[in-house]
Motif scaffolding. Structure first.
Motif, PDB file in Angstrom:
ATOM      1  N   THR A  99       0.825  -1.208   0.000  1.00  0.00           N
ATOM      2  CA  THR A  99       0.000   0.000   0.000  1.00  0.00           C
ATOM      3  C   THR A  99       0.858   1.255   0.000  1.00  0.00           C
ATOM      4  OG1 THR A  99      -1.684  -1.213   1.222  1.00  0.00           O
ATOM      5  CG2 THR A  99      -1.862   1.188   1.214  1.00  0.00           C
ATOM      6  N   THR A 100       1.945   1.234   0.757  1.00  0.00           N
ATOM      7  CA  THR A 100       2.844   2.396   0.809  1.00  0.00           C
ATOM      8  C   THR A 100       3.481   2.654  -0.551  1.00  0.00           C
ATOM      9  OG1 THR A 100       3.295   1.938   3.139  1.00  0.00           O
ATOM     10  CG2 THR A 100       4.846   3.380   1.994  1.00  0.00           C
ATOM     11  N   VAL A 101       3.887   1.605  -1.243  1.00  0.00           N
ATOM     12  CA  VAL A 101       4.482   1.761  -2.578  1.00  0.00           C
ATOM     13  C   VAL A 101       3.457   2.350  -3.542  1.00  0.00           C
ATOM     14  CG1 VAL A 101       5.358   0.483  -4.574  1.00  0.00           C
ATOM     15  CG2 VAL A 101       6.281   0.038  -2.308  1.00  0.00           C
ATOM     16  N   ILE A 102       2.227   1.865  -3.482  1.00  0.00           N
ATOM     17  CA  ILE A 102       1.174   2.405  -4.359  1.00  0.00           C
ATOM     18  C   ILE A 102       0.961   3.882  -4.098  1.00  0.00           C
ATOM     19  CG2 ILE A 102      -1.294   2.332  -4.885  1.00  0.00           C
ATOM     20  CD1 ILE A 102      -1.140  -0.710  -4.379  1.00  0.00           C
ATOM     21  N   PHE A 103       0.820   4.243  -2.835  1.00  0.00           N
ATOM     22  CA  PHE A 103       0.569   5.647  -2.490  1.00  0.00           C
ATOM     23  C   PHE A 103       1.747   6.544  -2.866  1.00  0.00           C
ATOM     24  CE2 PHE A 103       1.089   9.137   0.512  1.00  0.00           C
ATOM     25  CZ  PHE A 103      -0.052   9.866   0.221  1.00  0.00           C
ATOM     26  N   LEU A 104       2.949   6.171  -2.440  1.00  0.00           N
ATOM     27  CA  LEU A 104       4.107   7.030  -2.697  1.00  0.00           C
ATOM     28  C   LEU A 104       4.435   7.151  -4.183  1.00  0.00           C
ATOM     29  CD1 LEU A 104       6.526   6.123   0.229  1.00  0.00           C
ATOM     30  CD2 LEU A 104       5.128   8.171  -0.058  1.00  0.00           C
ATOM     31  N   THR A 105       4.300   6.065  -4.927  1.00  0.00           N
ATOM     32  CA  THR A 105       4.567   6.126  -6.364  1.00  0.00           C
ATOM     33  C   THR A 105       3.578   7.055  -7.064  1.00  0.00           C
ATOM     34  OG1 THR A 105       5.433   3.881  -6.332  1.00  0.00           O
ATOM     35  CG2 THR A 105       4.825   4.785  -8.475  1.00  0.00           C
ATOM     36  N   GLY A 106       2.296   6.899  -6.764  1.00  0.00           N
ATOM     37  CA  GLY A 106       1.289   7.777  -7.357  1.00  0.00           C
ATOM     38  C   GLY A 106       1.501   9.226  -6.972  1.00  0.00           C
ATOM     39  N   PHE A 107       1.803   9.449  -5.700  1.00  0.00           N
ATOM     40  CA  PHE A 107       2.029  10.810  -5.211  1.00  0.00           C
ATOM     41  C   PHE A 107       3.242  11.445  -5.882  1.00  0.00           C
ATOM     42  CE2 PHE A 107       3.966  13.730  -2.135  1.00  0.00           C
ATOM     43  CZ  PHE A 107       2.926  14.630  -1.957  1.00  0.00           C
ATOM     44  N   LEU A 108       4.357  10.708  -5.926  1.00  0.00           N
ATOM     45  CA  LEU A 108       5.576  11.257  -6.521  1.00  0.00           C
ATOM     46  C   LEU A 108       5.442  11.482  -8.020  1.00  0.00           C
ATOM     47  CD1 LEU A 108       8.295   9.265  -4.568  1.00  0.00           C
ATOM     48  CD2 LEU A 108       7.695  11.685  -4.319  1.00  0.00           C
ATOM     49  N   LEU A 109       4.813  10.553  -8.724  1.00  0.00           N
ATOM     50  CA  LEU A 109       4.623  10.751 -10.169  1.00  0.00           C
ATOM     51  C   LEU A 109       3.743  11.963 -10.445  1.00  0.00           C
ATOM     52  CD1 LEU A 109       4.186   7.114 -11.501  1.00  0.00           C
ATOM     53  CD2 LEU A 109       6.091   8.675 -11.918  1.00  0.00           C
ATOM     54  N   THR A 110       2.717  12.149  -9.638  1.00  0.00           N
ATOM     55  CA  THR A 110       1.840  13.305  -9.818  1.00  0.00           C
ATOM     56  C   THR A 110       2.586  14.604  -9.527  1.00  0.00           C
ATOM     57  OG1 THR A 110      -0.078  11.976  -9.234  1.00  0.00           O
ATOM     58  CG2 THR A 110      -0.341  14.345  -9.095  1.00  0.00           C
ATOM     59  N   ARG A 111       3.381  14.603  -8.458  1.00  0.00           N
ATOM     60  CA  ARG A 111       4.151  15.802  -8.101  1.00  0.00           C
ATOM     61  C   ARG A 111       5.230  16.119  -9.143  1.00  0.00           C
ATOM     62  NH1 ARG A 111       2.256  19.471  -4.625  1.00  0.00           N
ATOM     63  NH2 ARG A 111       1.568  18.496  -2.715  1.00  0.00           N
ATOM     64  N   LEU A 112       5.916  15.098  -9.635  1.00  0.00           N
ATOM     65  CA  LEU A 112       7.026  15.326 -10.571  1.00  0.00           C
ATOM     66  C   LEU A 112       6.543  15.780 -11.942  1.00  0.00           C
ATOM     67  CD1 LEU A 112       9.340  12.317  -9.692  1.00  0.00           C
ATOM     68  CD2 LEU A 112       9.686  14.722  -9.127  1.00  0.00           C
ATOM     69  N   THR A 113       5.346  15.396 -12.321  1.00  0.00           N
ATOM     70  CA  THR A 113       4.841  15.757 -13.651  1.00  0.00           C
ATOM     71  C   THR A 113       3.811  16.871 -13.611  1.00  0.00           C
ATOM     72  OG1 THR A 113       3.155  14.051 -13.553  1.00  0.00           O
ATOM     73  CG2 THR A 113       5.264  13.441 -14.541  1.00  0.00           C
ATOM     74  N   ALA A 114       3.581  17.444 -12.434  1.00  0.00           N
ATOM     75  CA  ALA A 114       2.585  18.513 -12.311  1.00  0.00           C
ATOM     76  C   ALA A 114       3.098  19.782 -12.963  1.00  0.00           C
ATOM     77  CB  ALA A 114       2.258  18.774 -10.842  1.00  0.00           C
ATOM     78  N   LYS A 115       2.189  20.462 -13.642  1.00  0.00           N
ATOM     79  CA  LYS A 115       2.528  21.747 -14.237  1.00  0.00           C
ATOM     80  C   LYS A 115       2.454  22.810 -13.131  1.00  0.00           C
ATOM     81  CE  LYS A 115       0.515  20.400 -18.597  1.00  0.00           C
ATOM     82  NZ  LYS A 115      -0.608  20.537 -19.490  1.00  0.00           N
TER      83      LYS A 115
END
Length: 89
Positions: free
Chosen positions: A69-85
């Motif tokens: 669950t932690t991997v799912i949350f952190l991966t989604g969070f980081l990908l969203t943050r890194l690609t956010a405009k």
């Protein structure tokens, strides 16, 4: 009488952040989470003499769902943050 406040115009916290999540980010996060769960679940089946013992999980199997669950949350969070405009205020 109901315990839910009526007339509140604020969206729930999860829906506020969920508007920015892209499908590809969610798919990557879930796949990585499932791979983590599979790795941790199948690690006890690897014997000491096996060449795959190098990738044996040292963690207790009770932590499998926590780390998945932690991997799912952190991966989604980081990908969203890194690609956010960048947003203008």
């Amino acid at each position: 009488s109901s315990s839910v406040k009526r007339g509140s115009n604020r969206p729930p916290l999860a829906s506020k952040h969920a508007q920015r999540v892209k499908r590809a980010h969610a798919v990557v996060a879930v796949v990585l989470g499932l791979l983590t769960i599979a790795w941790m679940s199948l690690s006890p089946l690897i014997n000491d003499g096996s060449p795959f013992y190098v990738v044996h999980s040292p963690l207790h199997t009770y932590l499998t769902i926590v780390f998945g669950t932690t991997v799912i949350f952190l991966t989604g969070f980081l990908l969203t943050r890194l690609t956010a405009k960048p947003t203008e205020k």
